[in-house]
Design a protein around this motif. Structure first.
Motif, PDB file in Angstrom:
ATOM      1  N   LYS A 282       0.693  -1.203  -0.438  1.00 46.89           N
ATOM      2  CA  LYS A 282      -0.023   0.319   0.043  1.00 46.89           C
ATOM      3  C   LYS A 282       0.974   1.256   0.367  1.00 46.89           C
ATOM      4  O   LYS A 282       0.678   2.660  -0.741  1.00 46.89           O
ATOM      5  CB  LYS A 282      -1.082  -0.028   1.523  1.00 46.89           C
ATOM      6  CG  LYS A 282      -2.367  -1.179   1.145  1.00 46.89           C
ATOM      7  CD  LYS A 282      -2.711  -1.215   2.835  1.00 46.89           C
ATOM      8  CE  LYS A 282      -3.715  -1.483   2.077  1.00 46.89           C
ATOM      9  NZ  LYS A 282      -4.846  -2.160   2.983  1.00 46.89           N
ATOM     10  N   PHE A 283       2.450   0.917   1.131  1.00 48.66           N
ATOM     11  CA  PHE A 283       2.905   2.495   0.728  1.00 48.66           C
ATOM     12  C   PHE A 283       3.644   2.682  -0.433  1.00 48.66           C
ATOM     13  O   PHE A 283       4.864   3.138  -0.022  1.00 48.66           O
ATOM     14  CB  PHE A 283       3.222   2.492   2.253  1.00 48.66           C
ATOM     15  CG  PHE A 283       2.162   2.517   3.454  1.00 48.66           C
ATOM     16  CD1 PHE A 283       1.889   4.199   3.943  1.00 48.66           C
ATOM     17  CD2 PHE A 283       2.450   1.840   4.360  1.00 48.66           C
ATOM     18  CE1 PHE A 283       1.252   4.641   4.962  1.00 48.66           C
ATOM     19  CE2 PHE A 283       1.276   1.910   5.048  1.00 48.66           C
ATOM     20  CZ  PHE A 283       1.152   3.710   5.295  1.00 48.66           C
ATOM     21  N   SER A 284       3.714   1.590  -1.089  1.00 47.64           N
ATOM     22  CA  SER A 284       5.160   1.701  -2.522  1.00 47.64           C
ATOM     23  C   SER A 284       4.160   2.060  -3.916  1.00 47.64           C
ATOM     24  O   SER A 284       3.392   1.664  -4.070  1.00 47.64           O
ATOM     25  CB  SER A 284       4.959   0.380  -2.372  1.00 47.64           C
ATOM     26  OG  SER A 284       5.996   0.158  -4.015  1.00 47.64           O
ATOM     27  N   PRO A 285       5.867   2.792  -3.834  1.00 52.43           N
ATOM     28  CA  PRO A 285       4.770   3.435  -5.550  1.00 52.43           C
ATOM     29  C   PRO A 285       4.944   2.902  -6.575  1.00 52.43           C
ATOM     30  O   PRO A 285       4.537   3.086  -7.971  1.00 52.43           O
ATOM     31  CB  PRO A 285       6.397   4.839  -5.804  1.00 52.43           C
ATOM     32  CG  PRO A 285       7.307   4.359  -4.652  1.00 52.43           C
ATOM     33  CD  PRO A 285       7.058   3.440  -3.966  1.00 52.43           C
ATOM     34  N   GLU A 286       5.635   1.076  -6.617  1.00 51.56           N
ATOM     35  CA  GLU A 286       5.512   0.532  -6.915  1.00 51.56           C
ATOM     36  C   GLU A 286       4.766  -1.210  -6.620  1.00 51.56           C
ATOM     37  O   GLU A 286       5.202  -2.251  -7.239  1.00 51.56           O
ATOM     38  CB  GLU A 286       7.165   0.047  -7.700  1.00 51.56           C
ATOM     39  CG  GLU A 286       8.395   1.013  -8.067  1.00 51.56           C
ATOM     40  CD  GLU A 286       9.365   0.411  -8.351  1.00 51.56           C
ATOM     41  OE1 GLU A 286      10.204   0.356  -8.988  1.00 51.56           O
ATOM     42  OE2 GLU A 286      10.370  -0.459  -6.928  1.00 51.56           O
ATOM     43  N   ARG A 287       3.664  -0.963  -5.962  1.00 55.71           N
ATOM     44  CA  ARG A 287       2.740  -1.550  -5.743  1.00 55.71           C
ATOM     45  C   ARG A 287       2.386  -2.469  -6.973  1.00 55.71           C
ATOM     46  O   ARG A 287       1.474  -3.906  -6.378  1.00 55.71           O
ATOM     47  CB  ARG A 287       1.528  -0.650  -5.555  1.00 55.71           C
ATOM     48  CG  ARG A 287       0.564  -0.302  -6.462  1.00 55.71           C
ATOM     49  CD  ARG A 287      -0.833   0.129  -4.857  1.00 55.71           C
ATOM     50  NE  ARG A 287      -1.477  -0.108  -4.417  1.00 55.71           N
ATOM     51  CZ  ARG A 287      -2.130  -0.969  -4.875  1.00 55.71           C
ATOM     52  NH1 ARG A 287      -3.037  -0.610  -6.271  1.00 55.71           N
ATOM     53  NH2 ARG A 287      -2.767  -1.747  -3.865  1.00 55.71           N
ATOM     54  N   ALA A 288       2.093  -2.149  -8.474  1.00 55.93           N
ATOM     55  CA  ALA A 288       1.862  -2.704  -9.261  1.00 55.93           C
ATOM     56  C   ALA A 288       2.279  -3.850  -9.373  1.00 55.93           C
ATOM     57  O   ALA A 288       2.139  -5.268 -10.047  1.00 55.93           O
ATOM     58  CB  ALA A 288       1.738  -2.093 -10.727  1.00 55.93           C
ATOM     59  N   LYS A 289       3.794  -4.022  -8.723  1.00 56.49           N
ATOM     60  CA  LYS A 289       4.813  -5.159  -9.576  1.00 56.49           C
ATOM     61  C   LYS A 289       5.078  -5.646  -8.760  1.00 56.49           C
ATOM     62  O   LYS A 289       5.830  -7.713  -8.780  1.00 56.49           O
ATOM     63  CB  LYS A 289       6.586  -4.270  -8.938  1.00 56.49           C
ATOM     64  CG  LYS A 289       6.671  -3.141 -10.603  1.00 56.49           C
ATOM     65  CD  LYS A 289       8.564  -3.365 -10.118  1.00 56.49           C
ATOM     66  CE  LYS A 289       8.058  -2.035 -11.551  1.00 56.49           C
ATOM     67  NZ  LYS A 289       9.829  -1.600 -11.338  1.00 56.49           N
ATOM     68  N   PHE A 290       4.624  -5.607  -7.081  1.00 58.42           N
ATOM     69  CA  PHE A 290       4.436  -6.802  -6.659  1.00 58.42           C
ATOM     70  C   PHE A 290       3.315  -8.078  -6.677  1.00 58.42           C
ATOM     71  O   PHE A 290       2.423  -7.848  -7.458  1.00 58.42           O
ATOM     72  CB  PHE A 290       3.750  -6.373  -4.847  1.00 58.42           C
ATOM     73  CG  PHE A 290       3.863  -5.759  -4.190  1.00 58.42           C
ATOM     74  CD1 PHE A 290       3.949  -6.041  -2.692  1.00 58.42           C
ATOM     75  CD2 PHE A 290       4.721  -4.199  -4.374  1.00 58.42           C
ATOM     76  CE1 PHE A 290       5.705  -5.405  -1.796  1.00 58.42           C
ATOM     77  CE2 PHE A 290       5.186  -3.598  -3.977  1.00 58.42           C
ATOM     78  CZ  PHE A 290       5.428  -4.251  -2.530  1.00 58.42           C
ATOM     79  N   GLY A 291       3.732  -9.362  -6.673  1.00 57.88           N
ATOM     80  CA  GLY A 291       3.054 -10.265  -7.107  1.00 57.88           C
ATOM     81  C   GLY A 291       4.054 -10.502  -8.277  1.00 57.88           C
ATOM     82  O   GLY A 291       3.694 -12.245  -8.799  1.00 57.88           O
ATOM     83  N   THR A 292       5.133 -10.043  -8.992  1.00 60.24           N
ATOM     84  CA  THR A 292       5.484 -11.011  -9.786  1.00 60.24           C
ATOM     85  C   THR A 292       7.121 -10.649  -9.591  1.00 60.24           C
ATOM     86  O   THR A 292       7.928 -10.287 -10.715  1.00 60.24           O
ATOM     87  CB  THR A 292       5.300  -8.813 -11.063  1.00 60.24           C
ATOM     88  OG1 THR A 292       5.597  -8.212 -10.601  1.00 60.24           O
ATOM     89  CG2 THR A 292       3.835  -8.946 -11.454  1.00 60.24           C
TER      90      THR A 292
END
Length: 503
Positions: A282-292
């Motif tokens: 939630k606090f990461s600017p790269e949240r879209a990369k989580f799970g990849t």
């Protein structure tokens, strides 16, 4: 600063030898699916009968610490968490291994575990009296709201779809109701005698993560055409340290989250990694990369897992209240030697208490060193042919499920859940939200019923569950978590729609 005077006792030949033995054995047991930290410590209890109290606790404490960290090995290389605490590790760790970054993922996991573990033990050393009073403030109503906070995490664990994540979580919450009601004794959804005792979390964990992998491996046959080949390339430790420093935010979130959750009696470390993973995302600017295969998610999960170890012992050593199942087994190790933990432990047996705590601090360093060595030789595991690997994993899955309660019923449950999860994955559902629902269900239900009983005997439900500063604070955090998840989901959809229009 009394603990400094007992540091030398850790390095006596017998004590240090037991510390090494517990650390290495814990890493091996942790990497074995089905052998949780609680089981690993319980298996070592008989070996402490002829040892002195401090020596026995050194062995048990080292095993506890390294088993939590060792579970990352199978989580990263096989996508099978060695323990419930390593569920979040699979979300990015295994994807990194699929990209050929298995050594890097293992190095980051052990380095993060060491940082979080050292911080947690330092909290145990310096803030034990203060933290003990804070831990006592949590009653059934507060634990209920904490469980609800965990439920708000469920939807965001599935990076592909919040709706499917919530549906997976609901399936897990339903599975948690199977068996006899702990409070009223009522039967619920017992379709088979194997379900009489409910669904064991270890058997469910193995089935939901291991069996879909096994079926996928067997489905590809003996030929390697199009098969997934995991190659673990060499990765310098210096580069892993640099990567860790670039993810200081995730490490800080994981360490603080793990320390807080570890302190609360009854919550356990099973959800520490998942909550830290969600908050870091939630606090990461790269949240879209989580799970990849994003290192930030791995760092947050593993630093939280070991950060909870030290604080989980605060209620045990100061109040005689085990904060987790593993702490309850450690309590047995103390009682065997006639030592009763509590307010007088540090006055009557300071040599035992401080030697044990100091050994956990040194054990974190040893765990990291041996873990980094494991990362270097992990390529041998990844090079095993998939047909052989599938057979080995299936054997470990059956062994791990049966060994928990020596029951074939757990093996049947493991197999049934695994087949169900295989087909759910075909439709885009993931196992992590389901497991979290299975873990949180009993916590929320038991504390709600206990709180209801207390509320009916006192001022009523509304003042008990909605009154008090701690309750209001937890409710505010729950609302904020829901609002933030909804906001980020809407923002993500708008961003996706704009990309489609531009395309």
């Amino acid at each position: 600063m009394e603990f400094i005077f007992y540091f030398g006792d850790v390095f006596t030949p017998v004590n240090f030898g037991l510390l090494l033995l517990g650390t290495i054995g814990g890493l091996i047991l942790g990497a074995t699916p089905g052998l949780s930290p609680t089981m690993a410590v319980a298996l070592l209890i008989p070996f402490t009968f002829q040892l002195e109290a401090a020596q026995g606790l050194i062995l048990l404490g080292a095993a506890y610490t390294s088993t939590v960290a060792g579970g990352a090995v199978s989580a990263i290389l096989l996508k099978i968490p060695g323990a419930p605490a390593n569920i979040a590790t699979t979300l990015d760790g295994h994807t990194m291994a699929q990209k050929g970054e298995g050594a890097k993922a293992l190095q980051l996991s052990f380095l993060s575990s060491a940082v979080g573990g050292i911080f947690g033990v330092l909290l145990l050393i310096f803030l034990t009296p203060v933290l003990a009073k804070w831990a006592l403030a949590f009653g059934p109503s507060h634990l209920f709201w904490l469980a609800i906070l965990g439920v708000t995490v469920i939807g965001s664990l599935d990076s592909r779809s919040v709706v499917k994540g919530l549906l997976s979580g609901c399936i897990g919450l339903w599975l948690a109701t199977i068996g006899f009601d702990d409070i009223m004794g009522a039967q619920r959804f017992i379709f088979h005698p194997a379900l009489g005792g409910g669904i064991n979390i270890i058997a469910a964990l193995i089935g939901l993560f291991a069996i879909p992998q096994v079926i996928t491996m067997f489905a590809k046959g003996r030929h390697n055409d199009g098969a997934e080949v995991i190659q673990v390339r060499k990765h310098p430790i210096g580069a892993a340290l640099s990567e860790l420093m670039r993810n200081k935010r995730a490490m800080g979130i994981g360490t603080i989250t793990g320390s807080i959750i570890g302190l609360i009696p009854g919550v356990g470390g099973q959800i520490a990694g998942l909550v830290a993973y969600d908050q870091s995302r939630k606090f990461s600017p790269e949240r879209a990369k989580f799970g990849t295969g994003h290192p930030e998610g791995l760092v947050a999960a593993e630093s939280a897992n070991n950060a909870m170890v030290g604080p989980s012992l605060v209620p045990l050593l100061t109040l005689s209240i085990p904060g987790s199942p593993t702490a309850a087994v450690l309590l047995g190790g103390l009682l065997i030697h006639g030592i009763f933990p509590g307010t007088d432990l540090f006055d009557n047996h300071p040599d035992v208490a401080w030697t044990f705590i100091n050994s956990m601090l040194i054990g974190q360093v040893l765990m990291c060193l041996f873990g980094l060595y494991v990362a270097g030789v992990a390529a041998r595991v990844a090079q095993v042919p998939q047909s052989v690997m599938a057979a080995v994993v299936l054997g470990l899955a059956v062994f791990g499920s049966y060994s928990v309660q020596s029951s074939m019923g757990d093996v049947y449950v493991m197999a049934a859940l695994g087949v169900m999860m295989y087909f759910l994955e075909r439709f885009g559902f993931s196992a992590a939200p389901l497991v979290l629902g299975l873990i949180l269900g009993p916590i929320a239900e038991a504390n709600f019923i206990q709180g209801s009983m207390i509320a009916n005997a006192t001022d009523g439900m509304t003042p008990y569950f909605l009154g008090g500063s701690l309750n209001l604070f937890l409710i505010a955090v729950v609302i904020a978590s829901i609002a933030y998840s909804a906001y980020m989901e809407l923002r993500s959809r708008r961003f996706t729609s704009k990309e489609e229009i531009m395309a």
